[in-house]
Design an enzyme around this catalytic site. Structure first.
Site, mmCIF file in Angstrom:
data_model
loop_
_atom_site.group_PDB
_atom_site.id
_atom_site.type_symbol
_atom_site.label_atom_id
_atom_site.label_comp_id
_atom_site.label_asym_id
_atom_site.label_seq_id
_atom_site.Cartn_x
_atom_site.Cartn_y
_atom_site.Cartn_z
ATOM 1 N N ARG B 8 -11.678 -14.473 1.449
ATOM 2 C CA ARG B 8 -11.408 -13.053 1.737
ATOM 3 C C ARG B 8 -12.706 -12.309 2.062
ATOM 4 O O ARG B 8 -12.713 -11.394 2.876
ATOM 5 C CB ARG B 8 -10.663 -12.388 0.575
ATOM 6 C CG ARG B 8 -11.421 -12.422 -0.732
ATOM 7 C CD ARG B 8 -10.653 -11.710 -1.827
ATOM 8 N NE ARG B 8 -11.259 -12.001 -3.120
ATOM 9 C CZ ARG B 8 -11.515 -11.082 -4.043
ATOM 10 N NH1 ARG B 8 -11.227 -9.822 -3.837
ATOM 11 N NH2 ARG B 8 -12.057 -11.432 -5.185
ATOM 12 N N SER B 35 -9.885 -5.240 -2.345
ATOM 13 C CA SER B 35 -9.597 -6.632 -2.686
ATOM 14 C C SER B 35 -9.476 -7.528 -1.462
ATOM 15 O O SER B 35 -9.894 -8.677 -1.484
ATOM 16 C CB SER B 35 -8.285 -6.719 -3.471
ATOM 17 O OG SER B 35 -8.399 -6.011 -4.683
ATOM 18 N N GLU B 56 4.295 -1.959 1.989
ATOM 19 C CA GLU B 56 4.010 -3.126 2.841
ATOM 20 C C GLU B 56 4.963 -3.255 4.022
ATOM 21 O O GLU B 56 4.589 -3.797 5.062
ATOM 22 C CB GLU B 56 4.050 -4.409 1.998
ATOM 23 C CG GLU B 56 2.951 -4.494 0.952
ATOM 24 C CD GLU B 56 3.235 -3.648 -0.293
ATOM 25 O OE1 GLU B 56 4.391 -3.214 -0.481
ATOM 26 O OE2 GLU B 56 2.294 -3.420 -1.077
ATOM 27 N N PHE B 81 2.899 -9.668 -1.061
ATOM 28 C CA PHE B 81 3.573 -8.482 -0.547
ATOM 29 C C PHE B 81 3.634 -8.478 0.985
ATOM 30 O O PHE B 81 4.641 -8.082 1.564
ATOM 31 C CB PHE B 81 2.882 -7.232 -1.091
ATOM 32 C CG PHE B 81 2.667 -7.319 -2.569
ATOM 33 C CD1 PHE B 81 3.747 -7.580 -3.404
ATOM 34 C CD2 PHE B 81 1.406 -7.214 -3.143
ATOM 35 C CE1 PHE B 81 3.575 -7.721 -4.778
ATOM 36 C CE2 PHE B 81 1.228 -7.351 -4.509
ATOM 37 C CZ PHE B 81 2.308 -7.596 -5.329
ATOM 38 N N HIS B 107 -5.382 -13.314 -1.725
ATOM 39 C CA HIS B 107 -4.816 -13.544 -3.054
ATOM 40 C C HIS B 107 -3.551 -14.406 -3.011
ATOM 41 O O HIS B 107 -2.620 -14.197 -3.772
ATOM 42 C CB HIS B 107 -4.538 -12.213 -3.763
ATOM 43 C CG HIS B 107 -5.794 -11.439 -4.078
ATOM 44 N ND1 HIS B 107 -6.618 -10.931 -3.105
ATOM 45 C CD2 HIS B 107 -6.345 -11.089 -5.255
ATOM 46 C CE1 HIS B 107 -7.642 -10.309 -3.669
ATOM 47 N NE2 HIS B 107 -7.509 -10.390 -4.968
ATOM 48 N N ASP B 115 -3.105 -12.249 -13.071
ATOM 49 C CA ASP B 115 -1.981 -11.366 -12.719
ATOM 50 C C ASP B 115 -0.632 -12.055 -12.906
ATOM 51 O O ASP B 115 0.391 -11.402 -13.068
ATOM 52 C CB ASP B 115 -2.111 -10.873 -11.271
ATOM 53 C CG ASP B 115 -3.110 -9.726 -11.160
ATOM 54 O OD1 ASP B 115 -3.425 -9.118 -12.208
ATOM 55 O OD2 ASP B 115 -3.581 -9.445 -10.048
ATOM 56 N N ARG B 165 -8.437 -15.601 -3.375
ATOM 57 C CA ARG B 165 -9.233 -14.668 -4.153
ATOM 58 C C ARG B 165 -10.539 -15.310 -4.635
ATOM 59 O O ARG B 165 -11.592 -14.689 -4.586
ATOM 60 C CB ARG B 165 -8.417 -14.221 -5.369
ATOM 61 C CG ARG B 165 -9.198 -13.321 -6.282
ATOM 62 C CD ARG B 165 -8.478 -13.189 -7.619
ATOM 63 N NE ARG B 165 -9.198 -12.289 -8.493
ATOM 64 C CZ ARG B 165 -8.963 -12.205 -9.800
ATOM 65 N NH1 ARG B 165 -8.049 -12.970 -10.350
ATOM 66 N NH2 ARG B 165 -9.644 -11.373 -10.540
#
Lengths: 278, 312
Positions: B8, B35, B56, B81, B107, B115, B165
């Site tokens: 990322r 992020s 989204e 998402f 992610h 998470d 991530r």
């Protein structure tokens, strides 16, 4: 405000295109009858009065754009596009048939004026916003129109898009919402009442006009007024009669998603043929 | 000393570079620009960055509108998402009209970590590759990510890029060449064909080195282009070697392993085994704990290879 001759001309086009819609649906034996009839004045006002577009140059970069979010009313769009000259009316014969560009719900074909694939309710408002943001970025003066339905207002995504357009003050955006009170399972007040829509959109930062969507003068005047609004997107909530123009279809939820039988078509055409613009 | 960079991070930098050369590039995010690293682009080109908020479906729909206007929109959020929640919008507003939208989602996979399962999408490759005309890419390191972003921008049509991530080792130098539709053979051996993608490429390479010391020679293919799949490279290798093991940080249902099975299923004499997340949900824990628990570490790969060889 256009002349009364122009209004009469637009009414006459609406009458003709209602007959086109019924004939193509009857041939296809599948599709939605009520919606396209009910919103015909708005479609005709957009394509033959308000929007800047050129059927001879369909990909003209500075054209206004139209997104039909309630894609099940596609026959109304096809009727307008063919009448404008994007493709021959003989194509109506192939509505909903294998290999035809005239799919049951619009499938993108910009050279025929079909700007976007739509039909899954709730998706069109955001798409039109993207076009509007791009136009703003490129400093184009084009306007982006989209058509929605009251049943569609039950989709959460519509409100995501409404929030974005209001927040970003997209004054090159104009939505029309065909409020005929009917969705496929019945009257929407009995299923999930969406009222009051005007207050909802105002709360989201929109300028709202409420009109009789079957009154051509009110439709063109709302489109003219919407263009003058600065700093806000505009929403034209148009109260219409589903099945408008044919007494046996008017305000009948049963005709939301069915096509006319032979006898019904005959009756309907006879009735539409009798109308002369007042 | 190997550098460790998250894909990322490489994406954010590549995007900012891309924005310099092409004014058609616009970037959209859904309140996760810190992020997903699109914030790097946002700082440099604020007028071409659009934060759509926590929405989204609107993110993907608006990106579709930008593409209709001739822009090259990059839409980013967490993969869960961007293609999970907004799947139908990706299908009907992007893939079906074949629009030039690049969905670069971060992610993805188990390595979101703490998470937990609600944020760990291990189904995204299945969800995206099933759509006609959709290009599906998974970079193994920062170098490949950078090249992939460029390739995606140059490609006409919808593209999904799966980003992670966690930091991953830098595997390739600037001589590496990523091409859409091309798999890269990064190690050769006659005993087993290991086909990996994304963050599983590094542990697969490490496992191959260990196996070598134990007398098992593995060919390792980095299959970054999940769709289109590189049949020209993979089929002859699989025919020659006979035993194939796929490795992915994704469900073994519908991802790389399934794609390889679909490709090789009609050839006699080839056995394909899939290694990834079995038919179960993720859970909360640090990424490295999860990779151990779900048996995605080099030692797990070594063990699986031995088991597979015993079976074939």
């Amino acid at each position: 405000m256009p002349s009364s001759e122009k209004i009469k001309e637009l009414q006459e086009i609406s009458r003709q295109l209602r007959m086109d819609v019924l004939q193509m649906l009857h041939k296809a034996k599948s599709g939605h009858t009520g919606g396209p009839l009910g919103m015909m004045e708005m479609m005709v006002a957009l394509y033959f009065y308000k929007m800047h577009h050129d059927p001879k140059n369909p990909l003209w970069e500075d054209r206004d754009r139209f997104i039909l979010a309630n894609g099940h009313t596609a026959p109304a769009l096809y009727a307008c596009l063919a009448h404008a000259g994007y493709f021959p009316k003989s194509e109506f014969q192939n509505l909903r048939q294998l290999g035809s560009p005239l799919q049951g719900h619009p499938k993108r074909k910009p050279e025929w004026g079909i700007e976007m694939s739509t039909g899954s309710l709730g998706q069109g408002l955001s798409i039109a916003n993207g076009l509007a943001l791009a136009a703003r970025l490129d400093k184009r003066s084009t306007r982006i129109y989209s058509m929605h339905s009251d049943g569609e207002a039950q989709e959460g995504m519509l409100w995501e898009g409404a929030m974005s357009a209001g927040f970003r003050k997209l004054d090159n955006r104009c939505c029309l919402l065909d409020f005929n009170n009917v969705q496929i399972d019945g009257f929407n007040k009995d299923i999930k009442d969406v009222s009051p829509l005007d207050e909802k959109f105002r709360a989201f930062g929109w300028q709202v006009f409420t009109i009789d969507g079957n009154n051509m003068e009110e439709v063109v005047s709302a489109l003219d007024e919407a263009e003058k609004v600065k700093g806000k997107p505009t929403m034209i909530i148009a109260k219409t009669l589903i099945g408008k123009g044919v007494s046996i279809f008017e305000n009948k939820p049963a005709y939301h998603g069915v096509t006319p039988s032979d006898a019904e078509l005959e009756l309907a055409l006879e009735e539409l043929n009798r109308i002369t613009p007042s | 000393m190997t550098d460790y960079i998250a894909t990322r991070d490489a994406y954010g930098k590549a995007l900012a570079k891309l924005g310099e050369g092409d004014s058609r590039v616009v970037v959209l995010d859904a309140d996760l620009s810190g992020s997903t690293k699109t914030g790097i682009f946002a700082k440099k080109f604020p007028e071409r960055f659009f934060n759509m908020g926590v929405a989204e479906q609107d993110l993907i729909g608006t990106a579709a509108g930008f593409a209709l206007a001739g822009k090259i929109p990059f839409a980013s959020s967490f993969a869960m998402f961007a293609v999970g929640r907004a799947w139908e919008i990706v299908r009907n507003s992007v893939a079906y009209p074949h629009l030039n939208v690049k969905i670069c989602a971060s992610h993805a996979g188990l390595t979101v970590g703490e998470d937990g399962a609600s944020h760990q999408i291990i189904e995204d490759l299945a969800l995206t590759r099933v759509m006609p005309g959709m290009t599906v890419l998974v970079p193994a390191d920062a170098t490949e990510t950078e090249q992939m972003v460029k390739a995606a921008a140059a490609h006409e049509g919808p593209v999904y890029i799966r980003l992670g991530r966690s930091k991953v080792p830098q595997l390739f130098d600037s001589s590496y060449q990523f091409k859409i539709g091309k798999a890269n053979v990064i190690r050769e051996g006659k005993d087993i064909l290991l086909i990996a993608c994304g963050i599983m490429v590094a542990p697969t390479l490490e496992a191959a080195r260990t196996l070598e010391t134990q007398g098992i020679a593995a060919t390792v293919v980095n299959c970054a282009s999940i769709k289109p799949l590189d049949a020209d490279t993979i089929i002859p290798l699989a025919k020659k070697i006979g035993t194939v093991l796929t490795l992915e940080e994704h469900s073994i249902i519908g991802g790389l392993g399934s794609a390889i099975c679909e490709l090789l299923g009609e050839f006699p004499g080839i056995a394909v085994h899939r290694h990834g997340v079995n038919d179960e949900w993720g859970q909360s824990a640090p990424a490295e704990v999860l990779l151990k628990h779900y048996k995605l570490m080099p030692e797990d790969i070594v063990e699986r290879v031995k088991k597979v060889r015993g079976q074939t």
